[in-house]
Write a protein that holds these residues in place. Structure first.
Motif, short mmCIF file in Angstrom:
data_model
loop_
_atom_site.label_atom_id
_atom_site.label_comp_id
_atom_site.label_asym_id
_atom_site.label_seq_id
_atom_site.Cartn_x
_atom_site.Cartn_y
_atom_site.Cartn_z
N VAL A 142 71.42 -25.66 -13.37
CA VAL A 142 71.67 -24.58 -12.42
C VAL A 142 71.27 -23.29 -13.12
N VAL A 143 70.35 -22.54 -12.52
CA VAL A 143 69.78 -21.36 -13.16
C VAL A 143 69.94 -20.14 -12.28
N SER A 144 69.94 -18.99 -12.91
CA SER A 144 69.97 -17.73 -12.18
C SER A 144 68.59 -17.45 -11.58
N ARG A 145 68.58 -16.88 -10.40
CA ARG A 145 67.33 -16.57 -9.71
C ARG A 145 66.83 -15.20 -10.18
N VAL A 146 66.35 -15.17 -11.42
CA VAL A 146 65.83 -13.94 -12.00
C VAL A 146 64.44 -14.19 -12.54
N GLY A 147 63.57 -13.17 -12.48
CA GLY A 147 62.23 -13.32 -13.00
C GLY A 147 61.56 -14.57 -12.47
N THR A 148 60.98 -15.35 -13.37
CA THR A 148 60.30 -16.59 -12.99
C THR A 148 61.14 -17.81 -13.35
N LEU A 149 62.42 -17.61 -13.66
CA LEU A 149 63.24 -18.72 -14.12
C LEU A 149 63.36 -19.82 -13.08
N ALA A 150 63.56 -19.46 -11.83
CA ALA A 150 63.70 -20.48 -10.79
C ALA A 150 62.43 -21.31 -10.62
N ASP A 151 61.28 -20.76 -11.03
CA ASP A 151 60.03 -21.51 -10.92
C ASP A 151 59.97 -22.67 -11.91
N ALA A 152 60.82 -22.62 -12.94
CA ALA A 152 60.82 -23.68 -13.95
C ALA A 152 61.52 -24.94 -13.47
N ILE A 153 62.24 -24.86 -12.37
CA ILE A 153 62.85 -26.05 -11.78
C ILE A 153 62.24 -26.27 -10.40
N GLU A 154 62.45 -27.46 -9.87
CA GLU A 154 62.08 -27.74 -8.48
C GLU A 154 63.37 -27.85 -7.69
N GLU A 155 63.57 -26.89 -6.82
CA GLU A 155 64.85 -26.74 -6.12
C GLU A 155 65.28 -28.04 -5.45
N GLY A 156 66.49 -28.49 -5.81
CA GLY A 156 67.05 -29.69 -5.22
C GLY A 156 66.54 -30.98 -5.82
N LYS A 157 65.49 -30.91 -6.64
CA LYS A 157 64.91 -32.13 -7.22
C LYS A 157 65.12 -32.22 -8.73
N THR A 158 65.09 -31.08 -9.41
CA THR A 158 65.41 -31.09 -10.85
C THR A 158 66.55 -30.15 -11.16
N GLY A 159 67.00 -29.39 -10.17
CA GLY A 159 68.09 -28.46 -10.39
C GLY A 159 68.32 -27.57 -9.19
N LEU A 160 69.18 -26.58 -9.38
CA LEU A 160 69.51 -25.63 -8.32
C LEU A 160 69.41 -24.22 -8.88
N SER A 161 69.09 -23.26 -8.03
CA SER A 161 69.08 -21.85 -8.44
C SER A 161 70.08 -21.08 -7.59
N VAL A 162 70.67 -20.05 -8.20
CA VAL A 162 71.67 -19.22 -7.51
C VAL A 162 71.38 -17.76 -7.81
N PRO A 163 71.86 -16.85 -6.98
CA PRO A 163 71.67 -15.42 -7.28
C PRO A 163 72.37 -15.05 -8.58
N PRO A 164 71.84 -14.11 -9.33
CA PRO A 164 72.53 -13.67 -10.55
C PRO A 164 73.81 -12.91 -10.20
N ASP A 165 74.74 -12.87 -11.12
CA ASP A 165 75.96 -12.05 -11.00
C ASP A 165 76.88 -12.51 -9.87
N ASP A 166 76.71 -13.72 -9.37
CA ASP A 166 77.47 -14.20 -8.21
C ASP A 166 78.26 -15.44 -8.62
N ALA A 167 79.49 -15.23 -9.04
CA ALA A 167 80.32 -16.33 -9.51
C ALA A 167 80.65 -17.31 -8.39
N GLU A 168 80.85 -16.81 -7.18
CA GLU A 168 81.15 -17.69 -6.04
C GLU A 168 79.98 -18.62 -5.77
N ALA A 169 78.75 -18.09 -5.81
CA ALA A 169 77.57 -18.92 -5.56
C ALA A 169 77.39 -19.96 -6.67
N LEU A 170 77.63 -19.55 -7.90
CA LEU A 170 77.50 -20.49 -9.01
C LEU A 170 78.56 -21.59 -8.89
#
Length: 388
Positions: free
Chosen positions: A307-335
């Motif tokens: 599970v990674v923060s959606r900052v810069g190009t970090l979310a591009d390093a995973i495939e959403e739902g297939k190798t991981g999940l991305s969430v907005p930064p600074d959002d504890a509820e979303a994480l």
């Protein structure tokens, strides 16, 4: 036999240490050695015992950079250039000069240019910006001048991310000399995938620095425990934030479910990752993002979803739902929600972890990185077997 000089003058990076930068350095040396090269290491931080498979790398310790105020440290790093040039001349000749970029360092790239030796400058961060933002940087004019000098002299610049590649070009490197090589993994370190035994375990691997936002992880974990009361949090690593994070976990009422391992040798990291169900790579939205987190690729190699923060190009390093999940930064509820989704779906955890492992082992290994580096330097890997 191909002779490679590996230069690392950053006084904050112990060659045989356990921080991410040290692991990166060791893995590149390991990859070069595996191709039959003779590698000589040049560093002021050669203390410690090398792993058994790195004992064949030659060591040439450089004078230590004495601790003191920022100006004294800067002067020490500048003076180190003379020692680097003299050491390369004394230990050569070399077929390749490979340097991990450090503040005030220019001698290795200058030496390679003057001797007409192929050279590669590995750049892992916009160091002048980073030092100015998070620490203190004296002699900034010298830092800028010497960085530009190194970038101009390098035949090839290998940047760890697109943002760092932009930094290299801004420093004067011609665009056709800059390539991006994200971090990678050594498959031999991760022979088996995670078993996902015991209670659901959220994990973080890395140095406890503010930009990793482990504080957000603890906040989200406290929320997660409200619905998954058996969940555990494993924090593998150490750093200046540890005391504050321990106080935070205690105040949140989850300290009994949190384990801080402290600094862990690289060879022990896989066994710690095997205890996790998910690996986290969190970053603050207000900070500039230019990283290629080694932790992310090691999570994947261990067969973990991330599970990674959606900052810069970090979310591009995973495939959403297939190798991981991305969430907005600074959002504890979303994480916390992303973690709960995984905790409540063991099938998804196994499937995403399995896909992540297969993908990283097939496409992102240190051996592949070394091959590409050598090819771009005009040294085809086929020459590394001793052939003429």
């Amino acid at each position: 036999m191909m002779r490679i000089a590996y230069v690392s003058t950053d006084p904050g990076i112990p060659v045989f240490g356990c921080k991410g930068a040290s692991v990166h350095l060791q893995e590149m040396v390991r990859a070069f050695l595996a191709k039959g090269a003779e590698v000589t290491l040049f560093s002021p931080r050669m203390e410690g015992v090398p792993p058994q498979d790195l004992t064949t790398a030659r060591q040439h310790p450089l004078p230590p950079v004495l601790k003191g105020d920022a100006d004294a440290r800067a002067r020490g790093q500048i003076a180190l250039n003379r020692d680097v040039a003299q050491a390369l001349e004394a230990q050569g000749p070399f077929d390749l000069i490979y340097e991990r970029h450090a503040l005030f360092a220019h001698a290795a790239m200058d030496y390679a240019r003057k001797q007409h030796i192929p050279s590669v400058l590995e750049v892992n961060a916009p160091l002048i910006d980073e030092q100015s933002r998070h620490r203190s940087l004296e002699r900034i004019d010298d830092a800028l001048f010497l960085a530009c000098r190194a970038f101009a002299a390098a035949k090839q610049v290998v940047a760890v991310s697109p943002q760092v590649a932009d930094y290299a070009r801004d420093m004067g490197t011609p665009a056709d000399r800059v390539t991006v090589e994200p971090n990678a993994v050594n498959p031999a370190r991760f022979p088996d995938p995670a078993k996902f035994a015991d209670a659901f375990c959220v994990g973080f691997l890395g140095t406890l620095k503010p930009w990793h936002d482990v504080s957000l992880i603890i906040h989200a974990f406290a929320i997660l425990r409200q619905t998954i009361p058996t969940a555990k949090l494993l924090i593998v690593g150490d750093g200046p934030e540890r005391r504050r994070l321990t106080v935070q976990a205690d105040a949140a009422g989850v300290i009994d479910a949190v384990q801080f391992t402290g600094a862990v040798p690289a060879e022990q990291v896989p066994s710690w990752l095997a205890r996790m169900h998910v690996g986290l790579a969190t970053y603050r939205g207000s900070d500039p993002f230019y990283f290629s987190p080694l932790k992310l690729y090691e999570y994947m190699a261990a067969g973990l979803p991330s599970v990674v923060s959606r900052v810069g190009t970090l979310a591009d390093a995973i495939e959403e739902g297939k190798t991981g999940l991305s969430v907005p930064p600074d959002d504890a509820e979303a994480l916390a929600a992303a973690l709960a989704k995984l905790a409540n779906d063991p099938g998804m955890v196994r499937a995403t972890g399995r896909t992540a492992r297969a993908r990283v082992l097939a496409t992102q290994t240190w051996d592949d990185v070394a091959d590409r580096v050598l090819l771009r330097a005009g040294l085809a890997p086929a020459r590394m077997d001793g052939a003429a």
